[in-house]
Scaffold this motif. Structure first.
Motif, short mmCIF file in Angstrom:
data_model
loop_
_atom_site.label_atom_id
_atom_site.label_comp_id
_atom_site.label_asym_id
_atom_site.label_seq_id
_atom_site.Cartn_x
_atom_site.Cartn_y
_atom_site.Cartn_z
N ARG A 194 -1.43 24.04 34.39
CA ARG A 194 -2.40 24.13 35.01
C ARG A 194 -3.08 25.88 34.39
N LYS A 250 -3.12 22.67 46.84
CA LYS A 250 -2.34 21.70 45.96
C LYS A 250 -1.58 21.80 45.00
N TYR A 258 -8.82 25.91 43.16
CA TYR A 258 -9.23 24.77 42.85
C TYR A 258 -7.49 23.45 43.28
N TYR A 259 -7.05 25.04 43.00
CA TYR A 259 -5.29 24.49 43.19
C TYR A 259 -4.65 25.84 44.40
N LEU A 271 -8.92 27.81 38.41
CA LEU A 271 -8.27 27.56 38.75
C LEU A 271 -7.74 27.63 39.84
N GLU A 272 -7.39 29.09 40.32
CA GLU A 272 -6.82 29.18 41.35
C GLU A 272 -7.28 28.94 42.67
N SER A 309 -14.01 17.87 39.21
CA SER A 309 -12.67 18.23 39.08
C SER A 309 -12.55 20.05 38.70
N GLY A 310 -10.78 20.34 38.85
CA GLY A 310 -10.86 22.14 38.27
C GLY A 310 -11.81 22.17 37.76
N LEU A 353 -1.46 27.87 40.85
CA LEU A 353 -1.68 27.46 39.51
C LEU A 353 -0.06 27.30 39.53
#
Lengths: 259, 259
Positions: B126, B119, B115-116, B112-113, B144-145, B122
């Protein structure tokens, strides 16, 4: 059924369970459409769909699901398994769940005799569709021959989505505990096949509303009345407004209140 | 899980349960597409989908469904409730059902870190998507993430159908399963009510085969596809042969492969 079903209160939210019966759903061959349409219909009646179970054409599995969901909800709906073939065993399973006999329902038999009179008459398979649990009433089937079945607060409907839709329509406004429904009607000499897209679109953008289409043939012309139902008067009026705008934009004349 | 899950046999048919989690399905607002895609995917894996339950975003209800279906099947799949918002409680419910803690999974957090990273990074919502029951592995999310979650024979997937599809794809071929089912289909503009006796008779004389009858209404006419399923290709073919002979003898036109 819960005890509360016999002591209605304006505050209590009535709930329903739904059992979808059919190997074809569990194999992925048929894409279920009944969950969404039963859910939307219940929403409009002001009754909450609390749980759905999809089970195979196996009597013990149907009995188990029916008994679990009727114990925890005010109403229980089933779809599927009421056709003419050997794997249509919903009537037997529900009768077993309720501990009653299966009979040939005289009114259902008469309906099927009329329906098949010019289609080769009744045979063993077709006669299966006149079987009901003892003590049941019938639910009108406006699309084909075999009726749905109501016994107490349990409703057995066809699996074919457009036939189930007609049965739901026949039950609209008849369930105790639902929030009171309001309706708005508009009609005209409008062939419903030319406005199916409009109706679908308007219904989709007004989520608390359901639009019924009631075609007729009058004075040598086809037409339809469109009835919007909702538990919210302002939502129904807003939906009516959108529908009239869309019918105008498509060049149709219509009459508020229906014709 | 059944005890049999740890003693595989080529003869035994593996089964799966599916729990669909989400108020939006039960309100009719969202039309479920996961039943059909999970069912079709399992069919290809040679695993039978034995039951589906749709339950609301209520922990006790999710726990109840998860425990019931994992006790009676080799595999359990869930869809929905693993997103970033407060009503995404599937991880908590499954952890409760299994009697384990909820942890922040280091690998999920790292995914997630990354992926975002571009964006906005986190945030609390998220980060919720890095939570798993203790002892879980991740299922790759190619769309997606946030990953899906695997713990034992239990698979937690996204509710959004195309994301769930990617997770199923990542699992393809990884599940220990039974013999693949084969199917043979024949169909035609044949009213099923006229061939119910034929279907019953053919199924009875081909005991390793199951015949499903799937009616349709098309081009203003009724018809049906008849699907023979078996774990034996030769049995399915023999059954198909008998069925076609019987349909011919009764004067029906049909199309191999279905219509």
């Amino acid at each position: 059924m819960t005890d509360g079903a016999s002591t209605p209160s304006a505050e209590r939210i009535y709930t329903a369970g739904l059992v979808i019966i059919g190997d074809e759903i569990l194999s992925g061959r048929t894409h279920d459409k009944n969950i969404a349409q039963v859910a939307s219909w219940l929403q409009v009646q002001g009754i909450r769909l609390a749980e759905v179970r999809v089970v195979p054409d196996v009597e013990t599995r149907i009995v188990e699901a029916v008994n679990a969901l009727r114990a925890s909800n005010d109403y229980l709906f089933t779809t599927g398994g009421i056709g003419p073939t050997h794997d249509d065993i919903t009537v037997d399973a529900v009768a077993a769940a309720l501990g009653v006999e299966v009979i040939v329902h005289p009114e259902a038999r008469a309906i099927l005799e009329r329906y098949y009179a010019d289609k080769g008459g009744l045979n063993e398979g077709r006669l299966r569709m006149a079987r009901t649990p003892e003590g049941a009433e019938l639910i009108a089937n406006r699309k084909s021959g075999a009726p749905g079945i109501k016994i107490g607060n349990l409703f057995m409907m066809a699996g074919v989505p457009h036939i189930a839709a007609g049965m739901l329509d026949a039950l609209t406004g008849t369930l105790e505990g639902g929030a009171p429904l309001v309706s708005e009607t508009v009609g005209g000499f409008i062939p419903e096949s030319e406005v199916a897209g409009i109706l679908r679109e308007i219904e989709k953008t007004h989520e608390n509303c359901q639009i019924g289409s009631y075609p007729f043939f009058r004075e040598g012309r086809v037409g339809a009345n469109f009835v919007i139902r909702s538990t919210s008067k302002s939502d129904a009026e807003s939906c009516l407004h959108s529908l009239c705008d869309a019918l105008s934009a498509a060049g149709f004349d219509f009459t508020p209140g229906g014709i």
